[in-house]
Design an enzyme around this catalytic site. Sequence first.
Site, PDB file in Angstrom:
ATOM      1  N   ASP A  92       9.484 -28.547 -28.770  1.00  0.00           N
ATOM      2  CA  ASP A  92      10.362 -28.734 -29.926  1.00  0.00           C
ATOM      3  C   ASP A  92      11.819 -28.370 -29.665  1.00  0.00           C
ATOM      4  O   ASP A  92      12.742 -29.008 -30.172  1.00  0.00           O
ATOM      5  CB  ASP A  92       9.856 -27.890 -31.104  1.00  0.00           C
ATOM      6  CG  ASP A  92       8.604 -28.479 -31.738  1.00  0.00           C
ATOM      7  OD1 ASP A  92       8.072 -27.861 -32.673  1.00  0.00           O
ATOM      8  OD2 ASP A  92       8.166 -29.551 -31.278  1.00  0.00           O
ATOM      9  N   HIS A 134      14.132 -24.173 -39.951  1.00  0.00           N
ATOM     10  CA  HIS A 134      13.043 -23.463 -39.265  1.00  0.00           C
ATOM     11  C   HIS A 134      13.534 -22.328 -38.374  1.00  0.00           C
ATOM     12  O   HIS A 134      12.734 -21.506 -37.923  1.00  0.00           O
ATOM     13  CB  HIS A 134      12.229 -24.445 -38.408  1.00  0.00           C
ATOM     14  CG  HIS A 134      11.505 -25.483 -39.205  1.00  0.00           C
ATOM     15  ND1 HIS A 134      10.671 -25.183 -40.246  1.00  0.00           N
ATOM     16  CD2 HIS A 134      11.525 -26.843 -39.122  1.00  0.00           C
ATOM     17  CE1 HIS A 134      10.175 -26.303 -40.768  1.00  0.00           C
ATOM     18  NE2 HIS A 134      10.695 -27.322 -40.111  1.00  0.00           N
ATOM     19  N   GLY A 142      11.225 -25.493 -34.328  1.00  0.00           N
ATOM     20  CA  GLY A 142      11.177 -26.770 -35.037  1.00  0.00           C
ATOM     21  C   GLY A 142      12.469 -27.561 -34.980  1.00  0.00           C
ATOM     22  O   GLY A 142      12.966 -28.002 -36.024  1.00  0.00           O
ATOM     23  N   ASP A 170      12.009 -30.932 -47.904  1.00  0.00           N
ATOM     24  CA  ASP A 170      11.596 -31.406 -46.593  1.00  0.00           C
ATOM     25  C   ASP A 170      10.068 -31.428 -46.539  1.00  0.00           C
ATOM     26  O   ASP A 170       9.417 -30.651 -47.238  1.00  0.00           O
ATOM     27  CB  ASP A 170      12.134 -30.422 -45.546  1.00  0.00           C
ATOM     28  CG  ASP A 170      12.073 -30.918 -44.115  1.00  0.00           C
ATOM     29  OD1 ASP A 170      13.132 -31.348 -43.608  1.00  0.00           O
ATOM     30  OD2 ASP A 170      10.979 -30.857 -43.506  1.00  0.00           O
ATOM     31  N   HIS A 172       8.282 -30.392 -44.206  1.00  0.00           N
ATOM     32  CA  HIS A 172       7.867 -29.153 -43.552  1.00  0.00           C
ATOM     33  C   HIS A 172       8.281 -27.962 -44.410  1.00  0.00           C
ATOM     34  O   HIS A 172       9.363 -27.970 -45.001  1.00  0.00           O
ATOM     35  CB  HIS A 172       8.509 -29.030 -42.171  1.00  0.00           C
ATOM     36  CG  HIS A 172       8.162 -30.148 -41.236  1.00  0.00           C
ATOM     37  ND1 HIS A 172       8.983 -31.243 -41.057  1.00  0.00           N
ATOM     38  CD2 HIS A 172       7.076 -30.358 -40.459  1.00  0.00           C
ATOM     39  CE1 HIS A 172       8.426 -32.068 -40.196  1.00  0.00           C
ATOM     40  NE2 HIS A 172       7.263 -31.553 -39.814  1.00  0.00           N
ATOM     41  N   ASP A 259      11.733 -36.488 -44.337  1.00  0.00           N
ATOM     42  CA  ASP A 259      10.585 -36.785 -43.480  1.00  0.00           C
ATOM     43  C   ASP A 259       9.298 -36.827 -44.305  1.00  0.00           C
ATOM     44  O   ASP A 259       8.197 -36.866 -43.775  1.00  0.00           O
ATOM     45  CB  ASP A 259      10.481 -35.775 -42.308  1.00  0.00           C
ATOM     46  CG  ASP A 259      10.794 -34.338 -42.708  1.00  0.00           C
ATOM     47  OD1 ASP A 259      10.893 -33.488 -41.797  1.00  0.00           O
ATOM     48  OD2 ASP A 259      10.915 -34.058 -43.920  1.00  0.00           O
TER      49      ASP A 259
HETATM   50 ZN   LIG Z   1      10.954 -31.440 -41.641  1.00  0.00          ZN
END
Ligand SMILES: [Zn+2]
Length: 357
Positions: A92, A134, A142, A170, A172, A259
């Site tokens: 990542d 992140h 991330g 998001d 995530h 996303d």
């Molecule tokens: Zn994301």
Amino acid sequence: MSDRVGLVVCPEVRIYDHGPQHPLRPDRVLLTWDLIRAYGLDAASNVHVLRAEPAADDVIGLVHTPQFIDATRRAGQGEEGDFSRFGYGPGDNPIFPRMHEAGALVVGASVAAARAVWEEGFDHAFSAAGGLHHAMPARASGFCVYDDPAVAIAWLLGRGAGRVAYVDVDVHHGDGPQAIFYAEPRVLTVSIHESGEYLFPGTGFPEERGAGAAEGTKVNVPLPPGTGDAAWLAAFREVVPARVREFRPDVLVTQLGCDTHATDPLAHLRLTTGAYREAAKILHALAHEAAGGRWVATGGGGYQWARVVPRAWTIYFAEMAGALDGLPDELPEGWIEEAEFRLRGPVPTTLSEEPAP
Ligand SMILES: [Zn+2]
């Protein structure tokens, strides 16, 4: 009187680039600014284009440790060594040239948006380059080097904001700001995301509510894979306005990752631009109702870098500028050509799209 709106533009941010194989493409931000320009939104009388400078170490240090900043700088200068304990390495967060400068510019852009709203009389400000939620105080994660939303929040608290509400859409979990302010009662974090049972970073469950005096100020809405517009909007409407109103923030900070889109290659929700349009309207009204109009917004995730991200963020920014309802659905021809040239493939030609099957 229309809102005074800032658009932070810093093309140098193209150096935030993990390489051609990496899913986080700088083009997504550059194409977003191009689409906003192609629609003439940046030329509106109530819109001001703002520049950004790389944030200084003491500003990044509001959240990140000096050791991490130093390691990031050295790794980005090509120094040999093992930087894995700082989160860098294959996967990542591969090391890339000028990593510190790139991360510092992203932070500088989000702080410029916060300053515009808190000290320069703007109602709203948007930094599409930001949203790297992140990153942790001593570790990259991330695709994120420095946590610009968290630094912008810490900067606002340092400049006298009493309470800041952070809303993260998001796909995530917004684990960085939650962890960084976990015991901070002046910061409300609300993250709606795909459940950590199925998706990185594996956190963001309802029982993560904050600690000590801050218990109850961290809110998580994990959703199952396959969640579409209707169910996502129902959950969003159920939780976000009520929690933000109740908190009575001085500033609303939002991370607008897209996303969540049905075609995003990295996740499993099934949203369309229709949901982004609704979310934009709800957040805009909420900023005025609950935070005196003070709204700082950043970009975030989004890996359909030409087909989705520019349209999603143009929708959010047009709403911020009070221009969404009058915006033609057909995308400007010139922009379509440019995007298709960069993508080497077709892109959608309208902002709107059919609900995902
Ligand atoms: Zn994301």
